[in-house]
Design an enzyme around this catalytic site. Sequence first.
Site, short mmCIF file in Angstrom:
data_model
loop_
_atom_site.label_atom_id
_atom_site.label_comp_id
_atom_site.label_asym_id
_atom_site.label_seq_id
_atom_site.Cartn_x
_atom_site.Cartn_y
_atom_site.Cartn_z
N ARG A 92 61.02 36.85 39.05
CA ARG A 92 61.12 38.01 40.16
C ARG A 92 62.41 37.90 40.84
O ARG A 92 62.79 38.96 41.49
CB ARG A 92 59.97 37.61 41.35
CG ARG A 92 58.64 38.14 40.69
CD ARG A 92 57.48 38.01 41.51
NE ARG A 92 56.16 38.72 41.12
CZ ARG A 92 55.10 38.37 41.83
NH1 ARG A 92 55.03 37.29 42.51
NH2 ARG A 92 54.31 39.13 41.16
N LYS B 223 39.75 35.53 36.47
CA LYS B 223 38.84 36.19 37.35
C LYS B 223 38.45 37.38 36.79
O LYS B 223 38.92 38.51 36.94
CB LYS B 223 39.29 36.54 38.76
CG LYS B 223 38.93 35.25 39.56
CD LYS B 223 39.00 35.63 40.99
CE LYS B 223 37.81 35.80 41.92
NZ LYS B 223 37.84 36.49 43.35
N GLY C 11 51.48 37.78 37.02
CA GLY C 11 52.34 36.58 37.30
C GLY C 11 52.10 35.57 36.43
O GLY C 11 53.00 35.01 35.57
N GLY D 265 48.92 42.36 40.43
CA GLY D 265 47.86 43.26 41.26
C GLY D 265 48.34 44.45 41.37
O GLY D 265 47.42 45.62 41.00
P1 ADP Z 1 47.66 36.70 35.78
O1 ADP Z 1 48.39 36.17 37.01
O2 ADP Z 1 48.71 36.99 34.78
O3 ADP Z 1 47.17 38.09 36.23
P2 ADP Z 1 45.18 35.49 36.25
O4 ADP Z 1 45.77 35.00 37.39
O5 ADP Z 1 43.98 36.27 35.97
O6 ADP Z 1 46.35 36.04 35.26
O7 ADP Z 1 44.66 34.16 35.37
C1 ADP Z 1 45.78 33.03 34.89
C2 ADP Z 1 44.93 31.95 34.95
O8 ADP Z 1 43.79 31.97 34.11
C3 ADP Z 1 45.63 30.86 34.17
O9 ADP Z 1 46.16 29.94 35.18
C4 ADP Z 1 44.94 30.24 33.14
O10 ADP Z 1 45.03 28.78 33.34
C5 ADP Z 1 43.62 30.75 33.71
N1 ADP Z 1 42.69 30.41 32.50
C6 ADP Z 1 42.56 31.25 31.24
N2 ADP Z 1 41.81 31.14 30.51
C7 ADP Z 1 40.82 30.23 31.11
C8 ADP Z 1 39.80 29.50 30.50
N3 ADP Z 1 39.24 29.66 29.54
N4 ADP Z 1 39.13 28.84 31.84
C9 ADP Z 1 39.58 28.63 32.95
N5 ADP Z 1 40.89 29.16 33.32
C10 ADP Z 1 41.74 30.06 32.45
MG MG Z 2 47.64 35.00 38.49
#
Ligand code: ADP
Ligand code: MG
Length: 409
Positions: free
Chosen positions: A43, A209, A366, A390
Amino acid sequence: MKTIDDLEAELGGLRGRRVLVRSDLNVPLDSSGDAPRITDDGRVRASVPTLRRLLDAGARVVVVAHLGRPKGVPEAKYSLAPVHARLAELLAPASVAFCPETVGPQADEAVAALGDGELVLLENLRFAAGETSKDDAERGAFADQLAALADAYVSDGFGAVHRRHASVYDVATRLPHAAGGLVATEVEVLRRLTTSPERPYAVVLGGSKVSDKLGVIDNLLGSLLTSGDRLLVGGGMVFTFLAAAGHEVGRSLLETDQLDRVRGYIDAAAAKGVELVLPADVVAATEFSADAEHDVVAADAIPADRLGLDIGPAASAAFAQALADARTVFWNGPMGVFEMEPYSHGTRAVAQALVDGDAFSVVGGGDSAAAVRTLGFRDEQFGHISTGGGASLEFLEGRHLPGLDVLET
Ligand code: ADP
Ligand code: MG
């Protein structure tokens, strides 16, 4: 949306003008050592072209940004000082100062001390309660203080444009304004993803999530995806899909209150001819730990005492195949807990498939951006790596983003 070129024409030049720039410098920091260390400076790097453009034009640049989620009062661990050090390196040899105050006498002095083509970064916006306040008057009062520091405003913090915050929204109503280069690029990419995208169109969703991403799935299945397109689901959110399909998911992440909604998506995808690609196998571990015992198991046979932390090798191959001939790909959310090596393979496989294919590929989020970088991929290998997870999700949900709407006024 006005550009910086438009603003320059409107003001009759930028030399000597004080320009307030809202940047997104919200980087992940590792605070375990003696000094905080930026673990992904994407960023900060993405903010540089707009700042350089303004400095080269002779503007006196006042940068505001947030870091983390302080609650409206100063907290040392959320200081932008470490980010300032990186920004100064990237903008060298330009003069890049730091002011340990966001608004107030020190900030006034720091801005007054700027020469043409010089920059000051002010301390974390969220040390002031007015920045994120839901109360229009409180937010407006803070926006007045920010606006008093400048003659014009440039909105370049794409990661925050979905927030109705003082520095994103209210300040734009108080000063001549323009979109910075980063915001303009991000919006152009998102329009390409939402206005007659080339098909097949594949969307890969993962991360932790499911409830964060349901709005996007609504809009994807409602209008963006059509017959022959693909929706690939992995990461922590996939277990709600597997459970909705009737499988045991052990101790994996599960949002039970979303099961009915997810069942609806499974049916909607089938009805529309959108291929819903779920993993056939997963890596199931005894604990949420890199050292835990872990095995590849069938996605419909996750042992009750295990938790799924990555998609398995068969799933990785199937995901890669579903991406191979896609013409447009949007990816948000890692396929597994990529931060731990044993569970990083699914994420790596998806990134590699995008690099190998010739789709216009956009990585949003992120953690997703950090994942591809820490796994050794380079930004140039993708069509675009978004700085705003987001914000890009809300755009794809079809929502109006306050920080973009206000730039049209
Ligand atoms: P982004 O920031 O790219 O939008 P998110 O914040 O939604 O992504 O999710 C990222 C997190 O999801 C990472 O820290 C990763 O460790 C976690 N994650 C991915 N797969 C799993 C899983 N099977 N169980 C728990 N956490 C997970
Ligand atoms: Mg995230």
